[in-house]
Design a protein around this motif. Structure first.
Motif, short mmCIF file in Angstrom:
data_model
loop_
_atom_site.label_atom_id
_atom_site.label_comp_id
_atom_site.label_asym_id
_atom_site.label_seq_id
_atom_site.Cartn_x
_atom_site.Cartn_y
_atom_site.Cartn_z
N GLU A 18 31.27 45.84 39.80
CA GLU A 18 31.89 46.22 38.54
C GLU A 18 33.37 45.84 38.52
OE1 GLU A 18 28.22 48.56 39.11
OE2 GLU A 18 29.97 48.14 40.38
N SER A 19 34.05 46.04 39.63
CA SER A 19 35.47 45.69 39.69
C SER A 19 35.68 44.18 39.74
CB SER A 19 36.12 46.36 40.91
OG SER A 19 36.10 47.77 40.76
N THR A 20 34.80 43.46 40.41
CA THR A 20 34.87 42.00 40.40
C THR A 20 34.74 41.49 38.97
OG1 THR A 20 33.95 41.84 42.64
CG2 THR A 20 33.81 39.88 41.25
N ARG A 21 33.77 42.03 38.24
CA ARG A 21 33.60 41.61 36.84
C ARG A 21 34.81 41.98 35.99
NH1 ARG A 21 28.21 43.41 37.90
NH2 ARG A 21 28.64 45.44 36.94
N ARG A 22 35.33 43.17 36.20
CA ARG A 22 36.48 43.63 35.41
C ARG A 22 37.67 42.69 35.61
NH1 ARG A 22 39.59 49.53 35.94
NH2 ARG A 22 41.15 49.11 34.31
N ALA A 23 37.94 42.33 36.86
CA ALA A 23 39.05 41.43 37.14
C ALA A 23 38.81 40.05 36.53
CB ALA A 23 39.27 41.31 38.64
N PHE A 24 37.59 39.54 36.67
CA PHE A 24 37.30 38.21 36.15
C PHE A 24 37.48 38.14 34.64
CE2 PHE A 24 34.70 34.73 34.64
CZ PHE A 24 35.01 33.71 35.53
N LYS A 127 46.41 24.76 40.72
CA LYS A 127 46.90 23.88 39.68
C LYS A 127 47.95 24.63 38.86
CE LYS A 127 42.41 21.58 39.31
NZ LYS A 127 41.24 21.31 38.44
N PRO A 128 48.89 23.94 38.25
CA PRO A 128 49.85 24.63 37.40
C PRO A 128 49.11 25.48 36.37
CG PRO A 128 50.53 22.37 37.73
CD PRO A 128 49.16 22.50 38.35
N ARG A 129 49.56 26.71 36.22
CA ARG A 129 48.94 27.71 35.36
C ARG A 129 47.56 28.13 35.87
NH1 ARG A 129 50.95 29.55 31.13
NH2 ARG A 129 48.94 30.08 30.17
N GLY A 130 47.30 27.88 37.15
CA GLY A 130 46.08 28.41 37.73
C GLY A 130 46.25 29.88 38.06
N TYR A 131 45.15 30.55 38.31
CA TYR A 131 45.17 31.97 38.59
C TYR A 131 45.00 32.22 40.09
CZ TYR A 131 44.75 33.60 33.76
OH TYR A 131 44.97 33.89 32.45
N LEU A 132 45.60 33.30 40.55
CA LEU A 132 45.29 33.84 41.86
C LEU A 132 44.91 35.29 41.67
CD1 LEU A 132 45.23 33.85 44.95
CD2 LEU A 132 47.66 34.31 44.94
N VAL A 133 43.68 35.65 41.97
CA VAL A 133 43.20 37.01 41.81
C VAL A 133 42.85 37.56 43.18
CG1 VAL A 133 41.48 38.49 40.72
CG2 VAL A 133 42.27 36.43 39.56
N LEU A 134 43.29 38.77 43.49
CA LEU A 134 43.06 39.30 44.83
C LEU A 134 43.07 40.82 44.83
CD1 LEU A 134 46.13 40.24 46.09
CD2 LEU A 134 46.40 37.79 45.69
N VAL A 135 42.45 41.36 45.85
CA VAL A 135 42.61 42.78 46.16
C VAL A 135 43.64 42.88 47.27
CG1 VAL A 135 41.49 44.82 47.11
CG2 VAL A 135 40.27 43.34 45.51
N VAL A 136 44.65 43.71 47.07
CA VAL A 136 45.71 43.84 48.07
C VAL A 136 45.21 44.69 49.22
CG1 VAL A 136 48.04 44.65 48.51
CG2 VAL A 136 47.49 43.61 46.33
#
Length: 247
Positions: A18-24, A127-136
């Motif tokens: 659920e959290s993976t989907r929420r972040a995406f 890539k420029p304007r690419g995303y980085l998504v992570l759990v800290v």
């Protein structure tokens, strides 16, 4: 001992689909067919969910071959060999070309390299304007004042733990814009801790006389018990970050 304790559990850290989907779904302008890099994928629970969410391709990287072998078997069984490929590698020296990724995803793994070092080192792959998504994974303090027991535990085991405000400042200085963030719900911790707790009990019976293993099992159980007591004071946080380039 770490890999023995964590063997055959579905996740290598707190999280849930659920959290993976929420972040995406917070990635409002991601390209239609992105190239996604999943760093520290472990056995690939979030990798599998990402495959449901994107029409792009996914590269799943981990240093531990048994994790990748299990994920490869699942990929083959589900006919996804053209969509997902695994790479055995080190997040300290990622073997990819600069500006080759649209999205870098890392759940429960960046603590290995450190939050700031990971952000700075991985940025060049986007890539420029690419995303980085992570759990800290150095965790995030949820309150400014904490009981001494839990503060002492994390200062001993992971002194890099910081508040969300501090982590946002680190991300900005590393060249990112914060798009959004949210705290992983407690249910995501128990998707990790319940199977881990069961494995701890099994290993106690399997290694009754091995002092080093028993000490490691005690420490693992202590971490779980402390979360039961102090979950209001710390948690994992998803930070949705976008690479920023000065003009």
């Amino acid at each position: 001992m770490f890999f023995e304790i964590h063997k055959d559990i579905p996740r290598e850290g707190p999280g849930n689909n659920e959290s993976t989907r929420r972040a995406f779904h917070m990635l409002t302008d991601l390209t239609v067919h992105p190239h996604v890099l999943d760093v520290g994928c472990g056995p690939g629970m979030q990798t599998k969910e990402l495959a449901n969410l994107t029409d792009g391709t996914i590269t799943a990287l981990d240093r531990h071959a048994p994790f990748l072998q299990k994920l490869d078997a699942w990929i083959a069984e589900n006919g996804l060999t053209k969509k997902i490929k695994t790479v055995q590698g080190d997040m300290f020296d990622l073997p990819f070309e600069e500006q080759s990724m649209d999205l870098i995803w890392s759940e429960g793994a960046i603590y290995i390299i450190g939050f700031e070092r990971g952000l700075r080192g991985w940025r060049k792959l986007l890539k420029p304007r690419g995303y980085l998504v992570l759990v800290v994974s150095e965790l995030t303090w949820l309150k400014e004042e904490r009981p001494s027991e839990i503060e002492a535990f994390w200062m001993e085991n992971y002194p890099g733990i910081k508040s969300a405000v501090a982590n946002e400042g680190i991300a900005e200085h590393a060249g990112y814009q914060l798009i959004n963030h949210f705290t992983l719900p407690e249910a995501g911790w128990w998707e990790y801790y319940r199977p881990l707790e069961q494995r701890v009990e099994m290993l106690r019976e399997q290694f009754p006389g091995q002092v080093n293993m028993l000490d490691a099992l005690d420490e693992t159980q202590r971490e779980i018990e402390l979360y039961k007591k102090y979950s209001a004071y710390y948690g994992y946080t998803f930070y949705i970050l976008q690479r920023q380039d000065r003009e």
